[in-house]
Design an enzyme around this catalytic site. Structure first.
Site, PDB file in Angstrom:
ATOM      1  N   ASP A 236       6.765   0.223  -9.974  1.00 35.88           N
ATOM      2  CA  ASP A 236       6.192  -0.306  -8.744  1.00 35.88           C
ATOM      3  C   ASP A 236       7.336  -0.399  -7.720  1.00 35.88           C
ATOM      4  OD1 ASP A 236       4.605  -1.298  -6.764  1.00 35.88           O
ATOM      5  OD2 ASP A 236       3.672  -2.856  -7.967  1.00 35.88           O
TER       6      ASP A 236
HETATM    7  C1  BGC Z   1       2.094  -2.375  -4.846  1.00 34.46           C
HETATM    8  C2  BGC Z   1       1.628  -1.050  -5.435  1.00 34.46           C
HETATM    9  C3  BGC Z   1       1.759   0.045  -4.409  1.00 34.46           C
HETATM   10  C4  BGC Z   1       3.203   0.098  -3.914  1.00 34.46           C
HETATM   11  C5  BGC Z   1       3.423   1.165  -2.871  1.00 34.46           C
HETATM   12  C6  BGC Z   1       3.466  -2.263  -4.218  1.00 34.46           C
HETATM   13  O1  BGC Z   1       3.803  -3.426  -3.520  1.00 34.46           O
HETATM   14  O2  BGC Z   1       2.105  -3.366  -5.857  1.00 34.46           O
HETATM   15  O3  BGC Z   1       0.294  -1.154  -5.879  1.00 34.46           O
HETATM   16  O4  BGC Z   1       1.346   1.277  -4.932  1.00 34.46           O
HETATM   17  O5  BGC Z   1       3.548  -1.159  -3.348  1.00 34.46           O
HETATM   18  O6  BGC Z   1       2.800   0.821  -1.674  1.00 34.46           O
END
Ligand code: BGC
Length: 813
Positions: A236
């Site tokens: 993530d």
């Molecule tokens: C989120 C993810 C997301 C990523 C990119 C993170 O803060 O938890 O679900 O894909 O950001 O935007």
């Protein structure tokens, strides 16, 4: 035959991957595992590898730019998709998303989110599917199958137990092995088994003491070892914190870049003997395999060589929305509306529909059809009146349609470098995504400049969303010239923090006023990516809330039917924080009660992504849950209210009051959140606690009636015959639950074991077949560390919901 063909194609791709891998030196390999910017990996032209591009996910494909200049189809929220109980419809959604991804040059969709609805307070509840792991796995399987059939990869996320937002970067979730296996891992396992995802995203949180980007046991042993996952494991965003820890734990790609724990630090760690080059090779192999699958590695044939037939995004968004709406109450035939009847439409969200949830799931649709737009078009002239009733937005909001601004970029000397658009007064330039001619090295200030044209006369309030130095001028007067600082430690706070009022100006409806907001661009130390994110926020004149309610009640009194649209706001449901309560914001509960008192034919449409309390639900004629219905939500609502289509949804999650909800703790203590409820979440917990929710899991009414005629079970195959005994065609979701013959305190009272959709015309009967999966009879044996098939007798029911059983039989397995 197809299997052999697939195996041959897989082997051919593997050979290309191995050959490419052999041609890379350590530095190139380490570089490939690290984001080069917010959304992509570096290209390696020496082996014919193009840059792999990723994008959120899950209800649309935003693309690499965070802007309304590059619109995307916005489908209904994942909760809505799950409410269709239709994996085939989820597959079709996936096909559309792959088409969107290809249009935007995206190879990897950062979706689906398959974390469970452990607590209704979870801030990203709207982004998950269900409280039930089986339903989540089925919908997720459909979705992944659809996206990948279009040649685009998915990253099933967030692996695992990312079920709430409080302290999400650090929280240590203490989850027992049974709960982990039977609940939280189960959707991932099902999707890996049935849809072979090409990617997984590991979560921010820890599980039982180890952060998920370093969780060797769950990633290497369970996901890859036991389940045979052969895709890419991407972190993530900003979750990877240790070079050796992540590599050892099985993390392949660290995002976003350009500075991560991989890249140069990884090459160094190998040279210093701290990390093993064979582990680097394994990760690179996974990335190259992904590249081969999506067709960006020369010499490898992509998995999909012929893309599916084009899909009309708006049509599909509308179909999913109406198939997802859940009619939980419909007394005295309140719905569908009687042709020719007059209608009082009430609620701020009827005019400004809230179509999607906040955070990384945000996309910018080309258009939004509000209930007011769609019902005005659908009903005869003069049949519709509108009153706002109550405004749930009691704070400054961004994205005002009344702002016409452009962005002027200047260097330190004040010379213009370039200009860009600023739709709704918002700027989100991530990484190198800047207006033409502008580069971070030279960029000093961005000025939003243009006009604001008020729709109403009175005091208008302006504020600034963003961090750093700002100067705000309205109508020639400078109201703010200072620095805004972050609250708390969340690096994404700029996305979630509420704007503070900075100027209040008396304005006249229709008379434009000059507005300028200048921001001095700085890039905080330690933040690897250079972003420019800020917005001008606005709130119009507020009226006396009692007067608004009285006005709405008056409108309701004068119409045959009143339709009140109530909603949550971005400050209530979003990524980045959990909810404090389940109440509708502002005076909306008072509004519904006043309207219901004025008109017995009051229909309430609940526009929220996840459960809210409906304290007035027995005082109104009908309640229709519309979720976050996506860009065509208003059109779908008109379809359903007028009766052109029936609402097709069934609850994917229990709706009840917070006071009665059994699992509500989302705030960690001393950094840890104990999942003390074990396997009892959602309906499993409601039944155990002996409490009755407002509406049970699986509940939902259509516009016709169904009789369950027969249930035959042979082995673990159930055949159920249902008859449409109503006056119009419809679709029933036949649900099959299992209950252990002898009650067992360690197991839920019953659980969903299968379901099937049945479509029939009036008077017709139809038979559906439901194969009960072996897993429905298994529990995780913590001592043996294996699945145990629990033999014995079970009651099997063919049901309309968890609590509405129509037929039952006993089976022995
Ligand atoms: C989120 C993810 C997301 C990523 C990119 C993170 O803060 O938890 O679900 O894909 O950001 O935007």
């Amino acid at each position: 035959m197809a299997e052999t063909g697939n195996a041959r194609a897989d082997a051919a791709r593997e050979a290309v991957v191995e050959a490419a891998l052999r041609r890379l030196d350590l530095d190139a390999k380490a570089r490939l595992l690290s984001g080069q910017d917010m959304w992509s990996l570096p290209a390696l032209p020496e082996i014919g590898l193009a840059s792999l591009v990723m994008s959120d996910g899950p209800i649309g494909v935003r693309g690499v730019r965070w802007t309304a200049d590059d619109p995307s189809v916005a489908l209904p929220s994942p909760t809505a998709l799950a409410a269709t109980w239709d994996p085939e419809l989820a597959r079709r959604a996936g096909v559309l998303l792959a088409q969107e991804a290809r249009r935007k040059g995206v190879h990897v969709l950062l979706a689906p989110t398959v974390n469970l609805h452990r607590s209704p307070l979870g801030g990203r509840h709207f982004e998950g599917y269900s409280e039930d792991p089986y339903l989540t796995g089925r919908i997720g399987t459909g979705y992944v199958t659809g996206v990948q059939s279009g040649g685009v990869a998915t990253t099933v996320k967030h692996f695992v137990a990312n079920d709430a937002e409080t302290d999400r970067f650090t929280v240590d979730n203490h989850v027992g092995e049974r709960a982990l296996r039977e609940l939280y891992l189960a959707p991932f396992e099902a999707i890996v088994a049935h849809a072979r995802p090409w990617g997984v995203m590991t979560a921010y949180n820890q599980v039982n003491g180890t952060t998920m980007t370093e969780h060797r046991h769950l990633v290497r042993e369970v996901l890859r070892g036991e389940w045979g996952f052969d895709g890419v494991n991407v972190s993530d965003w900003t979750a990877a914190r240790s070079t050796v820890g992540a590599l050892t734990g099985g993390l392949d790609v660290a995002m976003p870049g350009p500075v991560t724990v991989y890249g140069a630090p990884l090459a160094r760690a190998v040279r210093d003997g701290e990390a093993d080059e064979s582990a680097v090779d394994a990760a690179v192999r996974n990335v190259l395999r992904l590249a081969a699958r999506v067709g960006v590695l020369d010499g490898a044939e992509p998995v999909v060589t012929e893309v599916p037939e084009p899909v009309d995004g708006a049509d599909l968004a509308r179909e999913i929305a109406r198939r997802a709406f859940v009619l939980v109450r419909n007394e005295r035939g309140a719905l569908p509306l009687t042709a020719g009847a007059t209608l009082a439409l009430i609620g701020a969200a009827a005019r400004e529909a809230r179509v999607l949830g906040g955070g990384s799931a945000t996309v910018f649709p080309a258009r939004i059809v509000s209930p007011l737009d769609a019902l005005t078009a659908a009903l005869p002239d003069g049949a519709l009146s509108y009153a706002v009733g109550a405004d749930p937005d009691t704070e400054l909001a961004v994205g005002s349609r009344d702002l016409t601004l452009r962005a002027v970029c200047r260097d330190a000397a004040g010379d213009v470098l370039g200009t860009g658009t600023a739709p709704g007064g918002q700027i989100q330039w991530l990484g190198s995504d800047l207006p033409a001619g502008v580069r971070h090295v030279a960029l000093h200030t961005v000025e939003l400049t243009g006009t604001f044209t008020p729709r109403e006369s009175g005091p208008h309030t302006f504020g600034i969303k963003g961090l750093g130095a700002f100067t705000l001028t309205v109508g020639g007067t400078t109201y703010y010239d200072d620095v805004q600082r972050p609250s708390g430690g969340d690096p994404f706070a700029v996305f979630f923090d509420a704007p503070v009022p900075r100027a209040q100006v008396e304005l006249t409806a229709g008379e434009p006023v000059d507005v300028s907001l200048t921001h001095v661009v700085t890039h905080p130390r330690g933040v690897p990516l250079k972003n420019v994110i800020f917005a001008l926020a606005h709130q119009g004149p507020t009226r006396d809330p009692d007067e608004l309610i009285a006005e709405a009640a008056e409108a309701a009194r004068g119409a045959d039917t009143a339709v009140v649209v109530v909603a949550t706001t971005e400050r209530v449901e979003s990524e980045g924080f959990d909810r404090q309560d389940l109440r509708l914001p502002g005076r909306q509960d008072d509004l519904v009660r006043a309207v219901a008192a004025a008109n017995p034919r009051t229909v309430v449409v609940v526009n929220s992504g996840s459960p809210v309390e409906l304290p007035w639900r027995d005082e109104v004629a009908a309640v229709l849950l519309s979720w976050f219905p996506g860009q065509e939500g208003g059109a779908a609502l008109a379809d359903v209210l007028t009766g052109a289509h029936e609402p097709g949804g069934r609850l994917p999650t229990t709706w009840g009051s917070l006071r009665d909800a059994p699992v509500t703790r989302v705030v960690p203590e001393h950094g840890a959140l104990a999942y003390t409820e074990g396997v009892f979440i959602g309906y499993r917990a409601w039944e155990k606690a002996g409490r009755t929710p407002s509406y049970a899991f699986g509940h939902g009414l259509g516009y016709t009636e169904w009789t369950y005629e027969s249930l035959e079970v042979e082995g673990t195959t159930a055949r159920i015959r249902v008859r449409n005994t109503g006056a119009r065609a419809g679709r029933e979701v036949v649900q099959v639950y299992l209950a252990p013959g002898a009650p067992d305190a360690e197991r839920p009272a019953r659980w969903l074991a299968g379901f099937a959709g049945a479509e029939a015309g009036p008077g017709e009967s139809v038979e559906v077949t439901v194969d009960l999966p072996r897993r429905a009879f298994e529990v995780w044996d913590e001592k043996a560390k294996a699945w145990e098939f629990v033999k014995g007798s079970y009651e099997i029911t063919a049901s309309r919901s968890l609590t509405d059983h129509r037929l039952a039989a006993t089976i022995n397995v």
